[in-house]
Design an enzyme around this catalytic site. Sequence first.
Site, PDB file in Angstrom:
ATOM      1  N   HIS A  33      -6.543  -5.574   1.643  1.00  0.00           N
ATOM      2  CA  HIS A  33      -6.682  -5.928   0.113  1.00  0.00           C
ATOM      3  C   HIS A  33      -5.308  -6.259  -0.377  1.00  0.00           C
ATOM      4  CE1 HIS A  33      -4.703  -2.185  -0.386  1.00  0.00           C
ATOM      5  NE2 HIS A  33      -5.699  -1.600  -0.104  1.00  0.00           N
TER       6      HIS A  33
ATOM      7  N   HIS B 198      -2.163  -4.736   0.936  1.00  0.00           N
ATOM      8  CA  HIS B 198      -1.585  -4.881   2.231  1.00  0.00           C
ATOM      9  C   HIS B 198      -0.870  -6.210   2.533  1.00  0.00           C
ATOM     10  CE1 HIS B 198      -5.310  -2.114   3.261  1.00  0.00           C
ATOM     11  NE2 HIS B 198      -4.338  -1.562   4.034  1.00  0.00           N
TER      12      HIS B 198
END
EC number: 6.3.2.1
Length: 279
Positions: free
Chosen positions: A34, A37
């Site tokens: 997501h 990250h």
Amino acid sequence: MQTIRLLSELRASLAALRAQGDDIALVPTMGALHAGHMALVAEAKLAAKRVVVSIFVNPKQFGANEDLSRYPRKELADARMLSDAGVDVLWMPPVEEVYPAGFATNVSVSGVSEGLDGAARPGHFDGVATVVAKLFNQVRPDVALFGEKDFQQLAVIRRMVADLDFGIDIRGVPTQRDDDGLALSSRNAYLVAENRSSAVALPRALGVAAATIEKGGDAVAALSTARDTLIAAGFEVDYVELVDAETLAEPVPGRPGRLLAAARIAGTRLIDNVAVKYG
């Protein structure tokens, strides 16, 4: 982007990059990527010439009754995101490549791993330290990036790297949040709409408690109020604690503090933390 699943191929690829004089940044993940990250990836690209992202759902950091089997796995979507972001190498090994037959070594970090999630999830940080030590030895990065959302994990890794002389620059990246303040997490996908709207009570309760403490309010009372707020929102609370930001021990007036919490809503365990100026 190279997608590599065998250690022999990884080492050959990275050796070729190093032969060009390139330094390497590592972003370890368990996938289901997501924006949180991708913020790590963006920082990694600023930190080094080449970026390696690992995706490995590590069985050693899940307890017997935890969500290993249903942990979200989105390899194709993850690979597309990383390729679009300009990642050089995706290291995505199978379990047997990380833990081959006869594997018998455990890395344990005392002190910062005790209490908080260490108490709530026995053995969890041994699993984290063991797999991260393996990833460091596999990739041999110059710098590695971790999200501050997993604040205790970051402290464990920093302690391990210092104690074992890894010589890797460990950088924490601030927690990325959704528009409503909820910390981004792969486990947020478990939340249905009703629970998702209730989950924002977690960052809000921490924010109120931190503000109260920074204004000189009673810390014990602020923590108790935060717990009551979470329970009223439908959470089962594992902990809400104020600790020293470096040692994770008792907070010391005048030193940076950290307010950390873990709680479950509808069976989904969420963690969060905020910085606190204490005393």
